[in-house]
Design a protein around this motif. Structure first.
Motif, mmCIF file in Angstrom:
data_model
loop_
_atom_site.group_PDB
_atom_site.id
_atom_site.type_symbol
_atom_site.label_atom_id
_atom_site.label_comp_id
_atom_site.label_asym_id
_atom_site.label_seq_id
_atom_site.Cartn_x
_atom_site.Cartn_y
_atom_site.Cartn_z
ATOM 1 N N PHE A 122 52.583 -35.202 -42.601
ATOM 2 C CA PHE A 122 53.804 -35.053 -42.342
ATOM 3 C C PHE A 122 54.379 -33.637 -43.125
ATOM 4 N N ILE A 123 54.211 -33.785 -44.195
ATOM 5 C CA ILE A 123 54.565 -32.301 -45.544
ATOM 6 C C ILE A 123 53.395 -31.891 -45.102
ATOM 7 N N THR A 124 52.013 -31.357 -45.197
ATOM 8 C CA THR A 124 51.068 -30.567 -44.257
ATOM 9 C C THR A 124 51.307 -30.099 -42.837
ATOM 10 N N ALA A 125 51.970 -30.451 -41.729
ATOM 11 C CA ALA A 125 52.638 -30.175 -40.934
ATOM 12 C C ALA A 125 53.546 -29.432 -41.303
ATOM 13 N N ASN A 126 54.612 -29.665 -41.581
ATOM 14 C CA ASN A 126 55.873 -29.161 -41.845
ATOM 15 C C ASN A 126 55.769 -28.363 -43.349
#
Length: 446
Positions: free
Chosen positions: A13-17
């Motif tokens: 999630f952090i990588t995607a956003n």
């Protein structure tokens, strides 16, 4: 397990956003670099626990399933996050998170989630055997249909995970009893195929069964006879094969396991072809000992011209596959109830050979694969409860008979009994059935 899912989901999630989060989280440049490395590590090995699985194929499949579960969780979180951003509920640093920022963030999130999704899909498509053609096609066809694609994806994940668990248990079971050689019978096995199939060159009639038997100490030979012939001709071929095996190996005798028409061929060979002294036991699997009433009906209704056309087409095709003299119609006529009744009056079980039989029942037509799902109702009209081809009353023969069916609405078809579709389903493990069947032969001294 749950903690691992939470950590990996947060990581994805952090990588995607990362585009919108970079102004909200006080993370230095090297921290984002480390995050990227961890993201790549998850793509390579999403679960350390998968290393305990006993086969590389299963490890890859299990990791694919975990990646798809991580995709569902992280993608859901990313969708909610993006919706909140577009609605103005979130800020990025001191600036309002306007449409431009969130459009860029969404594009990066889509690409990141796509990496996770396709990494998982490629793994399970490449390694899962139980998905089959059907669910692979459904997965591709429904991939862009909202809501439906989530249901299909959940089916793909559950199917692949069940396969991993089932196959790993089988491997562990075989490893635990490897030293016991529970299928190392006194005499080798001769496995005899049924009509319209072959067991050599282009065809694998018995599916995963032989491999399971070999792992547990069995010695196996095959009938290597033509796919279609009258019972007498098939029996002559099998008798020659039995003599060949005994002569070349010095084994003295063989234990025969014969499926479908192969059981009729073997009974005839024992009674008429002078090989009874070279056979210790005969186990027939779903054999129509009393014939098939529906075959009598069809042969009486189909015009001779159409029967001849079908025979010519079949015989021509199987000659190319290696049969020397296939005879489609002779094989079919010998499966009728009338032909079996006459033959049963002519031949008797020979002393000194142990005869036993097995039968199964398909509970409903839709549970069978083509063409058994079509033939089930026709057979039911003439022969009653059946396996898709043979009526239940036709199975029993010999000193011992066992009848098989699975719990629930599925049942066990004629094809299931030889692992024709290489399918795992609840209530019946065809490989373990044969392992235990041969183990019982060993216990009896055969």
């Amino acid at each position: 397990m749950v903690i691992g899912y939470i950590i990996n989901t947060c990581l994805i999630f952090i990588t995607a956003n990362c585009y919108s989060l970079q102004s909200q989280l006080s993370i230095p440049g090297w921290g984002w670099f480390l995050l990227a490395l961890l993201f790549l590590a998850v793509q390579v090995m999403p679960s350390v626990r998968s290393r305990k699985l006993r086969a590389k194929r299963l490890r890859i499949c299990k990791n694919g399933c975990m990646l798809l579960r991580l995709f569902l969780l992280s993608a859901f979180a990313s969708v909610l996050y993006s919706l909140a951003g577009f609605s103005g509920l979130l800020k990025a640093g001191s600036l309002l998170a306007g449409p431009r920022l969130w459009l860029i963030n969404t594009a990066i999130a889509v690409l990141t989630e796509a990496v996770v999704f396709w990494n998982g899909m490629i793994r399970i498509y490449a390694t899962s055997l139980q998905l089959g053609v059907k669910w692979r096609v459904i997965g591709i066809a429904c991939g862009m249909i909202p809501i439906v694609h989530l249901f299909v994806l959940s089916v793909l994940i559950r199917t692949a995970e069940k396969e991993v668990e089932f196959e790993n248990r089988r491997i562990l079971l075989d490893e635990e009893r490897e030293a016991e050689k529970i299928c190392a019978t006194r005499y080798p096995l001769l496995m005899v195929h049924g009509v319209f199939f072959r067991d050599f060159r282009y065809f694998n009639y018995w599916g995963r069964v032989p491999k399971a038997l070999l792992k547990n100490g069995a010695v196996i030979y095959y009938g290597n006879h033509q796919s279609a012939a009258c019972v007498a001709d098939s029996a002559a071929e099998l008798a020659a094969r039995i003599r060949e095996i005994v002569r070349e190996t010095g084994c003295g005798k063989v234990n025969i396991i014969a499926h479908s028409k192969g059981g009729l061929d073997c009974r005839y060979a024992l009674a008429k072809c002078e090989v009874a002294d070279k056979v210790a036991s005969l186990t027939t699997i779903n054999t129509p000992h009393r014939g098939c009433e529906f075959a009598d009906y069809l042969l009486s209704k189909i015009p001779q011209k159409q029967k001849d056309m079908a025979a010519r087409a079949y015989n021509a095709a199987l000659r190319k596959a290696g049969d020397e003299n296939p005879d489609f119609l002779a094989a079919v006529y010998d499966l009728t109830a009338e032909a079996c009744r006459k033959r049963n009056e002519e031949i008797e079980d020979v002393p000194g050979v142990y005869y036993q039989s097995v039968g199964s029942r398909l509970t409903r037509a839709v549970a069978g694969r083509f063409p058994l799902n079509f033939s089930y109702h026709l057979v039911h009209c003439f022969d009653g409860r059946n396996d898709g081809l043979v009526g239940e009353a036709s199975f029993p023969w010999g000193a011992s008979y066992r009848f098989l069916t699975s719990q629930g609405k599925r049942g066990i078809s004629h094809g299931d009994m030889i692992d024709l579709n290489r399918e795992n389903f609840d209530g019946f493990d065809v490989r373990e059935f044969y392992v235990q069947l041969v183990h019982e032969l060993k216990e009896k001294g055969f």
